[in-house]
Design an enzyme around this catalytic site. Structure first.
Site, PDB file in Angstrom:
ATOM      1  N   GLY A  38       2.666 -39.304  38.511  1.00  0.00           N
ATOM      2  CA  GLY A  38       3.824 -38.712  39.178  1.00  0.00           C
ATOM      3  C   GLY A  38       3.886 -37.202  39.091  1.00  0.00           C
ATOM      4  N   GLU A  39       4.741 -36.627  39.933  1.00  0.00           N
ATOM      5  CA  GLU A  39       4.941 -35.174  39.951  1.00  0.00           C
ATOM      6  C   GLU A  39       6.336 -34.892  39.362  1.00  0.00           C
ATOM      7  OE1 GLU A  39       3.522 -32.201  40.434  1.00  0.00           O
ATOM      8  OE2 GLU A  39       5.524 -31.395  40.138  1.00  0.00           O
TER       9      GLU A  39
ATOM     10  N   CYS B 153       1.456 -38.936  26.403  1.00  0.00           N
ATOM     11  CA  CYS B 153       1.402 -38.473  27.782  1.00  0.00           C
ATOM     12  C   CYS B 153       2.190 -39.471  28.635  1.00  0.00           C
ATOM     13  CB  CYS B 153      -0.058 -38.406  28.235  1.00  0.00           C
ATOM     14  SG  CYS B 153      -0.279 -38.020  29.975  1.00  0.00           S
TER      15      CYS B 153
ATOM     16  N   ASN C 209     -12.527 -36.438  35.694  1.00  0.00           N
ATOM     17  CA  ASN C 209     -12.676 -37.862  35.388  1.00  0.00           C
ATOM     18  C   ASN C 209     -13.047 -38.574  36.671  1.00  0.00           C
ATOM     19  OD1 ASN C 209     -12.020 -38.488  32.602  1.00  0.00           O
ATOM     20  ND2 ASN C 209     -10.039 -37.561  33.079  1.00  0.00           N
TER      21      ASN C 209
ATOM     22  N   CYS D  41      -7.252 -37.602  42.408  1.00  0.00           N
ATOM     23  CA  CYS D  41      -6.346 -38.235  41.446  1.00  0.00           C
ATOM     24  C   CYS D  41      -6.053 -39.695  41.799  1.00  0.00           C
ATOM     25  CB  CYS D  41      -5.049 -37.439  41.390  1.00  0.00           C
ATOM     26  SG  CYS D  41      -3.860 -38.109  40.228  1.00  0.00           S
TER      27      CYS D  41
ATOM     28  N   GLU E 253       1.905 -46.029  33.263  1.00  0.00           N
ATOM     29  CA  GLU E 253       1.014 -45.834  32.116  1.00  0.00           C
ATOM     30  C   GLU E 253       1.507 -44.762  31.159  1.00  0.00           C
ATOM     31  OE1 GLU E 253      -3.008 -45.015  33.500  1.00  0.00           O
ATOM     32  OE2 GLU E 253      -2.620 -46.347  35.187  1.00  0.00           O
TER      33      GLU E 253
ATOM     34  N   SER F  91       3.552 -30.614  33.498  1.00  0.00           N
ATOM     35  CA  SER F  91       2.498 -30.215  34.430  1.00  0.00           C
ATOM     36  C   SER F  91       2.937 -30.440  35.869  1.00  0.00           C
ATOM     37  CB  SER F  91       1.241 -31.039  34.123  1.00  0.00           C
ATOM     38  OG  SER F  91       0.211 -30.707  35.015  1.00  0.00           O
TER      39      SER F  91
ATOM     40  N   SER G 230      -1.250 -27.017  37.860  1.00  0.00           N
ATOM     41  CA  SER G 230      -2.542 -27.545  38.291  1.00  0.00           C
ATOM     42  C   SER G 230      -3.062 -26.662  39.419  1.00  0.00           C
ATOM     43  CB  SER G 230      -2.375 -28.981  38.790  1.00  0.00           C
ATOM     44  OG  SER G 230      -1.883 -29.788  37.739  1.00  0.00           O
ATOM     45  N   LEU G 231      -3.942 -25.748  39.072  1.00  0.00           N
ATOM     46  CA  LEU G 231      -4.423 -24.790  40.070  1.00  0.00           C
ATOM     47  C   LEU G 231      -5.658 -25.345  40.783  1.00  0.00           C
ATOM     48  CD1 LEU G 231      -3.854 -22.007  41.227  1.00  0.00           C
ATOM     49  CD2 LEU G 231      -5.234 -21.006  39.405  1.00  0.00           C
TER      50      LEU G 231
ATOM     51  N   CYS H 253       2.639 -41.623  43.289  1.00  0.00           N
ATOM     52  CA  CYS H 253       2.867 -40.194  43.520  1.00  0.00           C
ATOM     53  C   CYS H 253       2.639 -39.886  44.994  1.00  0.00           C
ATOM     54  CB  CYS H 253       1.894 -39.388  42.660  1.00  0.00           C
ATOM     55  SG  CYS H 253       2.069 -37.601  42.820  1.00  0.00           S
TER      56      CYS H 253
ATOM     57  N   CYS I 163      -5.121 -40.868  33.905  1.00  0.00           N
ATOM     58  CA  CYS I 163      -3.937 -41.595  34.349  1.00  0.00           C
ATOM     59  C   CYS I 163      -4.043 -42.140  35.758  1.00  0.00           C
ATOM     60  CB  CYS I 163      -2.716 -40.714  34.223  1.00  0.00           C
ATOM     61  SG  CYS I 163      -2.029 -40.880  32.585  1.00  0.00           S
TER      62      CYS I 163
ATOM     63  N   CYS J 151      -3.266 -35.476  45.958  1.00  0.00           N
ATOM     64  CA  CYS J 151      -4.455 -34.752  45.476  1.00  0.00           C
ATOM     65  C   CYS J 151      -5.670 -35.681  45.569  1.00  0.00           C
ATOM     66  CB  CYS J 151      -4.258 -34.284  44.038  1.00  0.00           C
ATOM     67  SG  CYS J 151      -2.824 -33.207  43.829  1.00  0.00           S
TER      68      CYS J 151
HETATM   69  N1  SAH Z   1       1.679 -34.093  39.080  1.00  0.00           N
HETATM   70  C1  SAH Z   1       1.382 -33.282  37.940  1.00  0.00           C
HETATM   71  C2  SAH Z   1       0.902 -34.093  36.733  1.00  0.00           C
HETATM   72  C3  SAH Z   1      -0.246 -34.941  37.067  1.00  0.00           C
HETATM   73  S1  SAH Z   1      -1.636 -35.269  36.150  1.00  0.00           S
HETATM   74  C4  SAH Z   1       0.354 -32.249  38.304  1.00  0.00           C
HETATM   75  O1  SAH Z   1      -0.163 -32.282  39.405  1.00  0.00           O
HETATM   76  O2  SAH Z   1       0.112 -31.362  37.498  1.00  0.00           O
HETATM   77  C5  SAH Z   1      -2.053 -34.076  35.006  1.00  0.00           C
HETATM   78  C6  SAH Z   1      -3.337 -33.316  35.338  1.00  0.00           C
HETATM   79  O3  SAH Z   1      -4.470 -34.147  35.538  1.00  0.00           O
HETATM   80  C7  SAH Z   1      -3.181 -32.489  36.609  1.00  0.00           C
HETATM   81  O4  SAH Z   1      -3.670 -31.197  36.369  1.00  0.00           O
HETATM   82  C8  SAH Z   1      -4.057 -33.229  37.558  1.00  0.00           C
HETATM   83  O5  SAH Z   1      -4.458 -32.395  38.604  1.00  0.00           O
HETATM   84  C9  SAH Z   1      -5.183 -33.680  36.663  1.00  0.00           C
HETATM   85  N2  SAH Z   1      -6.023 -34.746  37.205  1.00  0.00           N
HETATM   86  C10 SAH Z   1      -5.686 -35.744  38.042  1.00  0.00           C
HETATM   87  N3  SAH Z   1      -6.745 -36.514  38.326  1.00  0.00           N
HETATM   88  C11 SAH Z   1      -7.790 -36.013  37.636  1.00  0.00           C
HETATM   89  C12 SAH Z   1      -9.156 -36.383  37.510  1.00  0.00           C
HETATM   90  N4  SAH Z   1      -9.674 -37.419  38.161  1.00  0.00           N
HETATM   91  N5  SAH Z   1      -9.924 -35.629  36.696  1.00  0.00           N
HETATM   92  C13 SAH Z   1      -9.414 -34.564  36.027  1.00  0.00           C
HETATM   93  N6  SAH Z   1      -8.143 -34.172  36.100  1.00  0.00           N
HETATM   94  C14 SAH Z   1      -7.330 -34.880  36.913  1.00  0.00           C
END
Ligand code: SAH
Length: 350
Positions: free
Chosen positions: A157-158, A103, A288, A117, A90, A189, A212-213, A110, A329, A114
């Site tokens: 993806g990471e 984006c 989301n 996600c 995507e 990110s 992503s903390l 991935c 995403c 998490c």
């Molecule tokens: N792998 C990378 C990029 C991924 S997505 C990372 O972990 O940063 C980009 C951001 O969207 C990340 O901060 C991820 O944690 C966040 N994200 C993923 N799913 C989400 C959701 N359902 N709601 C809000 N943020 C989300």
């Protein structure tokens, strides 16, 4: 066969030299590829014989639009691309006042796991090649007609788990002869792979690193992000501090706000402690909703933000774009996978 669009101009040059070609051909070919040609025949300023040689020894990646959804609310467009091998990824085009932002995804699926996600359900299928990441920028621009000025690596993806291909993509997209997007207009990110953050720091790129903390304490972070079990928040924050010292670039911390999990006053206060003394900024993301997940969006986003700001930490709330088109995403790809399973014949045709 060579993936010609993944090659840097100097690599192209070396290869063409082997083929006995003059060096200016590298620039011509690079320009055609980055303009999004889909065949060697479109490279009209190359001799026919050279086009033929290129065709027999290399290929041009061309993703096709599998699905396209446009938000009626804000013009956000979400693409689902079908790649050479039938996999899908995507890309989202967002229109902000400061310019059009794309984006991009960097892997098919991935491995980070998490829990909130959608991209990680089903694990990682494979890494994307530099050309396949670049194509998302080139073909989004071509299809939409929108000139792209910013890139965020926040799709599926990471990025730091596909380090070499991602850094090569950054180099490619940065070239003046190509798409020419400045590093300061790119954000990357990561979920916090500390060794790779150190490796990235050594490159000294002027991009913005987003981390992503999502939680300031190990218990909550490990629950949400399995990667934290091996790293821990202390080590992550030390690494971020080092990154800033080495690059001079402030880090942006992402924090998806989840009801009853990471949105308490105590967690806001601990977050302040974690960030005190290091320049950075917190980006609060309203969660989301993901169909497969029981987690719910927080109802305390404003309170949390105010509590951070009152203690001297800059915090913004991310504007939600494309909420009518599954824009977070991973969701569109999931839908397509379910459909492909129902109609498996489709993949075979590709
Ligand atoms: N792998 C990378 C990029 C991924 S997505 C990372 O972990 O940063 C980009 C951001 O969207 C990340 O901060 C991820 O944690 C966040 N994200 C993923 N799913 C989400 C959701 N359902 N709601 C809000 N943020 C989300």
């Amino acid at each position: 066969m060579l993936d010609i669009k993944s090659m840097l101009p100097e690599e192209l040059g070396a290869w063409l030299k082997e083929l006995g070609q003059p060096s200016f051909r590298a620039k011509q070919i690079f320009q055609w590829l980055h303009r999004g040609v889909t065949s060697f025949d479109e490279m009209t300023n190359l001799p026919k014989t050279l086009r033929e040689t290129l065709r027999t020894q290399s290929y041009i990646t061309v993703p096709t639009v599998e699905r396209k959804q446009q938000s009626a609310l804000d013009g956000t467009i979400k693409y689902l691309w079908r790649l050479r091998d039938g996999n899908c990824v995507e890309t989202v085009l967002m229109r902000y006042q400061h310019g059009n932002t794309v984006c991009v995804s960097c892997q098919v699926g991935c491995n980070m796991g998490c829990v909130f996600c959608a991209s990680t359900l089903g694990g990682k299928v494979r890494d994307l090649e530099p050309s396949e990441i670049l194509d998302q920028v080139i073909f989004t621009q071509l299809d939409s007609g929108a000139e792209i000025s910013n890139i965020v690596m926040m799709g599926i993806g990471e990025p730091l788990d596909n380090f070499d291909n991602v850094t090569k993509f950054l180099n490619l997209v940065n070239y003046p002869d190509g798409v020419n997007i400045g590093m300061r207009h790119i954000s990357l990110s990561t979920c916090g792979l500390v060794k790779k953050i150190d490796k990235l720091a050594q490159l000294g790129l002027q991009l913005t690193l987003s981390v992503s903390l999502h939680a300031p304490d190990d218990e909550t972070r490990s629950r949400l992000m399995p990667v934290n079990r091996a790293v821990g928040v202390d080590l992550l924050m030390d690494t971020c501090r080092r990154y800033f010292e080495q690059t001079g670039r402030r880090i942006s911390y992402e924090y998806a706000m989840i009801d009853g999990i990471n949105d308490s006053d105590a967690q806001a206060d601990l977050l302040v402690k974690r960030l005190k003394g290091q320049p950075g900024h917190v980006n609060l993301i309203p969660l989301n909703h993901v169909e497969e997940s029981p987690l719910k969006p927080s109802r305390r986003v404003r309170q949390f933000q105010q509590r951070l700001e009152a203690q001297g930490i800059t915090a913004t709330v991310r504007r939600k774009l494309g909420s009518d088109i599954d824009a977070s995403c991973g969701q569109l790809r999931r839908k397509q996978m379910k459909q492909d399973q129902l109609h498996p014949g489709k993949d075979e045709a590709l």
